[in-house]
Structure formats: structure tokens, C-alpha cells
Design an enzyme around this catalytic site. Sequence first.
Site, PDB file in Angstrom:
ATOM      1  NE  ARG A  19      -2.420  -1.463   3.309  1.00  0.00           N
ATOM      2  CZ  ARG A  19      -2.698  -1.132   4.558  1.00  0.00           C
ATOM      3  NH1 ARG A  19      -3.649  -0.257   4.807  1.00  0.00           N
ATOM      4  NH2 ARG A  19      -2.042  -1.667   5.565  1.00  0.00           N
ATOM      5  CE  LYS A  22      -4.195   3.458   3.891  1.00  0.00           C
ATOM      6  NZ  LYS A  22      -5.588   3.886   3.728  1.00  0.00           N
ATOM      7  N   GLY A 438     -27.205   1.726  15.726  1.00  0.00           N
ATOM      8  CA  GLY A 438     -26.449   0.612  16.316  1.00  0.00           C
ATOM      9  C   GLY A 438     -25.132   1.011  16.927  1.00  0.00           C
ATOM     10  CB  SER A 439     -21.866   1.794  15.594  1.00  0.00           C
ATOM     11  OG  SER A 439     -22.145   2.679  14.552  1.00  0.00           O
ATOM     12  CD1 TRP A 567     -19.899  -4.745   0.858  1.00  0.00           C
ATOM     13  CD2 TRP A 567     -20.290  -4.238   2.993  1.00  0.00           C
ATOM     14  NE1 TRP A 567     -20.609  -3.566   0.883  1.00  0.00           N
ATOM     15  CE2 TRP A 567     -20.862  -3.234   2.179  1.00  0.00           C
ATOM     16  CE3 TRP A 567     -20.406  -4.107   4.378  1.00  0.00           C
ATOM     17  CZ2 TRP A 567     -21.549  -2.131   2.702  1.00  0.00           C
ATOM     18  CZ3 TRP A 567     -21.079  -3.013   4.903  1.00  0.00           C
ATOM     19  CH2 TRP A 567     -21.645  -2.038   4.068  1.00  0.00           C
ATOM     20  CB  CYS A 649     -27.033   3.412   4.685  1.00  0.00           C
ATOM     21  SG  CYS A 649     -25.810   2.276   5.317  1.00  0.00           S
ATOM     22  CD  GLU A 671     -26.986   7.094   3.489  1.00  0.00           C
ATOM     23  OE1 GLU A 671     -26.874   5.995   2.953  1.00  0.00           O
ATOM     24  OE2 GLU A 671     -26.126   7.954   3.469  1.00  0.00           O
ATOM     25  CG  HIS A 700     -22.687  10.215   6.088  1.00  0.00           C
ATOM     26  ND1 HIS A 700     -24.057  10.095   6.022  1.00  0.00           N
ATOM     27  CD2 HIS A 700     -22.194   8.955   6.043  1.00  0.00           C
ATOM     28  CE1 HIS A 700     -24.371   8.808   5.920  1.00  0.00           C
ATOM     29  NE2 HIS A 700     -23.271   8.107   5.931  1.00  0.00           N
ATOM     30  CB  CYS A 732     -25.747   5.851   8.769  1.00  0.00           C
ATOM     31  SG  CYS A 732     -24.850   4.357   8.290  1.00  0.00           S
TER      32      CYS A 732
HETATM   33  N1  GLN Z   1     -25.517  -1.207  12.794  1.00  0.00           N
HETATM   34  C1  GLN Z   1     -24.458  -0.667  12.013  1.00  0.00           C
HETATM   35  C2  GLN Z   1     -23.909   0.579  12.673  1.00  0.00           C
HETATM   36  O1  GLN Z   1     -24.653   1.256  13.308  1.00  0.00           O
HETATM   37  C3  GLN Z   1     -24.924  -0.310  10.636  1.00  0.00           C
HETATM   38  C4  GLN Z   1     -23.793   0.182   9.807  1.00  0.00           C
HETATM   39  C5  GLN Z   1     -24.157   0.538   8.382  1.00  0.00           C
HETATM   40  O2  GLN Z   1     -25.251   0.879   8.088  1.00  0.00           O
HETATM   41  N2  GLN Z   1     -23.252   0.463   7.495  1.00  0.00           N
HETATM   42  O3  GLN Z   1     -22.742   0.895  12.536  1.00  0.00           O
HETATM   43 ZN    ZN Z   2     -26.063   2.777   7.530  1.00  0.00          ZN
END
Ligand code: GLN
Ligand code: ZN
Length: 766
Positions: A19, A22, A438-439, A567, A649, A671, A700, A732
Amino acid sequence: MTNKVKVSNLGYPRIGKNREWKKTLEAFWAGKINEEEFRTEMTGIQLQHLKTQQEAGIDLIPVNDFTFYDHVLDTAVMFGIVPPRYAYDGGDIGLDLYFAMARGNAEATACEMTKWFNTNYHYIVPEIGAQTPRLTENKPLAAYRFAKSQAGIEGKPVVLGLYTFLKLSKGFASADIAKIAARFLPVYVQLLQELKHEGVSWVQIDEPAIVTGINESELSLLNSIYTEIAESVPGLNIILQTYFEAAEPLEALLKLPVQGLGLDFVHDGGTNLASIERLGWPEDKWLGAGIIDGRNIWRSDLDAKLQLIEKLSVHVPVDRLILQPSCSLLHVPVTVQGEVKLKATVKAALAFADEKLRELGLLAAALEGTGEAAAALTASREALTAFRALPERGRKDVAGQVLGLADLPDQRSLPFAERLKVQQEKWQLPLLPTTTIGSFPQTVEVRQARLKWRKGVWNQERYDGFVREQIADAITFQEKLGLDVLVHGEFERTDMVEFFGEKLDGYLFTTNGWVQSYGSRCVKPPVIYADIAFTQPMTIKESVYAQSLTSLPVKGMLTGPVTILNWSFVRDDLSREAVANQIALALRHEVKALEDAGIEMIQVDEPAIREGLPLKAEDHEAYLNWAVKSFRIATNHVKATTQIHTHMCYSEFNDMIDSISAMDADVISIETSRSHGELIVSFEEQEYDKGIGLGVYDIHSPRVPAVEEMTANIERALRVLDPEQFWINPDCGLKTRGWQETEGALRNMVKAAAIARENAGVSATK
Ligand code: GLN
Ligand code: ZN
């Protein structure tokens, strides 16, 4: 003249073996190196890539595939297509402006970025306005000269075709595409004339947009573009390159006045070969046969490839055949060399960019019948046989479960309308319930803790203790804010796919398997190499702990089967549907285990569901059917009172509301910042009866949105959606944010919810 088949490459990964590309970019952005040092470093990397391909015996080495950021951005800049907000006055375009377009600067926001076809590479979307296109520099020419003078390579310039360039751009009505094309065509002609004048013999013009399907007028546009080029630049050999899918209608494409056509024989579902067998191949055309998978990381079955070549050579004489990867190798990591931690059998089954180039060389040698080639073919065959025979790739228990799918119910125990009643009864949520995705912030402290644990500095107990503290803090934080449905915060996860991959059977992780996602950002997708199976509860510990701390509901949090699939690098001996089903069955266990442990609100995220959508519209339905089915396999066995949530999202979802509804989740959060009002409008036109949270603010950006902004978003949504079904949440997960802004934003969100409840004429009490 030998009859030896030619070997070509379509593009080499930019990021470098370790990398270094990068790292150079990021050092430059951070001001750690100056422009001269940056350019010297980049030149070295570029040269290294050329030499690697030279040593691999590639006849047609691509040049101008190298970039400082993205090849679509390069093309726009080369034609002087700079949006007015950068106050560009027409001179040379330096690095400052180039990177400002890619990443934004203090004065102007970055250009939009979006997915390159159905890959995980993202390009910068050109904004075509009133600018008069002109050649600010001939980048392919410079790259050609560089390869020639520095490495003695007669390179093959790669140019993004005009048709595809315009298809990927925005700023004009699609009906005007022919008019816009006419403005650009002279500049393309000039570029190609300069190449011709320099003595270039082959140019690869990439037109992947063709494979998404072309109608009559698009075909006639292609025709006029390539006719004009053929007339204005006679004698230049052009290979019109398609990839990622079948090129149709081949009959018409074969009539385009170019010397060669590049086709993908890996991701075309067999269509390209079938078309050639039906139509034959024109005597005067070259075929760029994309036979080695440029999208996946596995060693090829070279015997099968030789058979394919044999079938092609019935129609295309060997001296008009070019063997090449199915697409640019940009989408695979650089080399397997560094993968020292893998079992030998598994490592031997991998082929990254360098190994793929060697496979091409080997195929060419095999066609000549050299003894060396025969030995190498045998070795390759043996490696593949050993890999295929690994017991974990043919597990009877997994096969049995997949077979058993037919007997599983494909519905929840009650239809949504009836579930809704029992769920309302059970959960007693206020109108317009508030929640998050969630996070919570992944602070430096959280990341360092995980690193210490991974390195063995912290033992499991210490790490678990740390995660528990984070969870406890997050629960208190959410209760104080007054959120209605809580989350545990996902502090134990680095990445939403890797976390599950590490706990499921069937995954492996590479040391250095990086691929470029956008700009300098690289990802290291986990690898599904064997049958996926549930082995241990994956999320129970944290969820149960979080729930033990509060009387409010805490959502269990899983990544869905389609996202896990999309992914990852996926084994190629099973269909994607089959692998999705294996994952879904494993998640089904986890969902049950959560429910048994008393977690009865469970969110199964599917942010990547749309990106798996096939390029051709006619294939969408089949994909969506199995994608939706796999989500249902993972979730439909819960009690009627258990509330299944999902989240999506990164895409526009307005054209798949029916499929989303068919997933049958009780609540979805989507989203909206990408599609702005469009998504809301689509609920005017389409019936959606389930719970839904259209993100009321964009996570974001670090700014804290005002209450009024969120209120406006809520009101707008409530013009179309019933307050009884609407949820209030950010758009998100919050893991990229800091705590301070998170607190500010969520506090405002809770206020906005209270206002919305009042406006809806109902008090916030349960
Ligand atoms: N539950 C995950 C979070 O809140 C969802 C992440 C995502 O949408 N990419 O991070
Ligand atoms: Zn999301």
C-alpha cells in the site's frame, strides 16, 4: 511473425504491494512530503508496476491505468471539466485543484463519489456544465512516453470511452447525451491523433457502460462516436473493451468500426461465448478474451480455461486472439506472496493480480505446448484439486441444512398487520419512537483497547471488562437523553462483516489482501473459502449485558446475509445464492439464540443489499428474490411479538420498495441523505405499511443539526407516512462520530421527536 497468442492486461492495481501508493498520498495530504517528493515516489511506484508486468511476460501492458486518485476524475480533469465552484480559470490543473475535486477544500465541497458499476470501487462523478471540453494534457500520451523511456515498454494506453464517460457523468439531461458527445468528440479525436502520431499501435478504449444494456439510440450514438474516430484517426488499432457482463447485442457491436473487441467470459453468464458461437467472428477483428477472473481471488481452473480458448478458436484464429483478465486487476489485491499465515493448501488456491498475470502467461505457453507449461499446468491442477477436497468445503451438515430450506416456513408466524397488534401490546412504545442505528463513537480508546487485546497485551477478561464498561456508559447515555429503543453500541466490532466472519466457520482473513475502495481508502475483504456454519453465539454476551442494565428495550444487532456476502470475497464454486443461504442459516441460529436469551427486538442490517444488484435490469428480479429470501430465512422464525428491524444505506432505494417490503421486517431505518426527497416521494406512490425510520439527520458530517432542521425532515416525511408507522432516528450508525456531537445531535433529535408528537396531537406518554 509467430502465431503465438498475445497476452494483455487491462489495468494493474494502483495501491502497491504494501500500500505504498496509499501511504504516499496520505503523506502528501498531511503535508509530510512536498509535491516533488510526492511525484518522485509515485513515479517509482508506477515504474515498479510496469516492470512487474514486463517480467510476467505481458505483451500488451496497460499505461494510463495508473492515477493519483481515480481514472474517471483523471478523464474529467484531462478534458477541463471542473465544476464552477472551484473557481477554475482555465490554466493548468495542478494537484491542489485535482485533490480539491476529489476531497473538497475549505471553499468548495468535493465532487460526488459513486460505485463503479457493480464493484466496490468508487469513482468521482464528473459534473458536466457549460465548460467547453479541451485537452488540458494528454495523460495517456504522457504515460506511454514514460513506459517507453523508463522501461522500454511499448505500452497500450487505456482511455475511458466517451460513451461510458458521459453515462457516468451528471449535469445534463440524458436525452441530450448525443449533443454533449458531439462537444467532446473532437477532443477525443485530438487525444487519439496525438497517440497515433507518437507511434502507439494499440489503444484500449473502455466502454463498460455498454454491458448495462443499450437501446437503439445508444447504439447509434456509439456508432457515430466510433465512426468519427475511425475516420479521423485511421490506422490506430482500437480495442473496444467491455467488462463485468455480456456485451449485447454482440451482432451490432461487432459492426462498430474498431479493430478489436474485448469481452468478459467470466461474468457474462456464458452469453458472450454463446453469441460468438451463434454469430461467428468477423475475419478482420481481434478478440480480447477476458478469461481470468479479474474480480475474484481464486486460482483459475486452467484446464477449463484451455477448453474455453479451444471453443473460441473455432471462430477466432489464434493470431487474432488476446488472452486477458476479465477486467482491470484494480479489483483484486496485488500478490499472494505476503500471505504467510494461511494453510498451504488454501494459500495455493489464491491468485491475486500478479498470480493472475502468470496464469495468463501460462495459458499462452500451454497453447504453444512447451514442456515447462505442462509441468506448471499439472502443479496448478494439483493445487486446485487439493483445495477442492478440503473437508470444510463439502460439509454434509451444511449441505443438509441448505437442502432442508425447502421445508422451512417462508413466512413469519403471523402477517404484519396482526404482528403489529401483538407487538404494540408487548412493547408499549410511544408514538414516533426514537432510536439509533447501532454503533456509537469508536473512539481512539476503543480502538486501542481492541488492538491491545488482539496483540495479547490484554487478556480476554480485561477486554470484555472494557467493552462492558463502554456498554454501560452507552446505556446510561441513551437513558439520559430519553431515547425509547436503545442499542449496546457495537464497541466490540471493528467492522460489521469481519466481526461475524471471525466467528463463523468458512471464513479466512488475509494479511495483505487490500483493494482500493475509493481514493486512498483500501479495504481488506474477508474471504469465504468454505462452507459457512454457525459455531458459537456471536452477539449474545454484549446484548444480554446491555439489556440487563435497563428496562427499556435494547436491540440485538446483526449484519444480514446479503451484506456479509457482498462485502466478502466469495468462493466461486457455488452460486452466490447458495452462499447467501448458508450465511442466512447460520444467522438464523444467532437470531434464535438472541430471542432465547430474552432479546426480542433484533436488527439485521442490510446496507449492501442494493449493491449486489446485477448490472442488467432483466436480472434484477432473480437477485432480489433470493436476497429477500435469505433475509427471511435469517429472521422469519421468531415469535410474532419479537420485532425484527433492518437498516439500509449507501444507495438509493426508491426503485426497490416492494422488495424491501417483502423482507417483512417490522421496522426499517433507511438513509435518506443520498436520495434527499426522492425516497419520500416514492412512498407517495407506493404502499409501505410497516414501521419505518427515514433518517432525520445526516450522520456523515460532524455538525450538530438544529432541532428545526430535524423537525422539518420529520414533517416532510409525515406528509406521506402515517405517524403510527414512523420512527425517529439518525440516518446511519454513529461510529465515525465523536461523543460530543453525537450527544448534541441526539438531544436535538429527541426534542424534535417531542415536538412532532405534540403536533401529531398525542402526548409523549406511553
Ligand atoms: N448497525 C451498524 C452501525 O450502526 C450499521 C452500519 C451501516 O449501516 N453500514 O454501525
Ligand atoms: Zn447505515
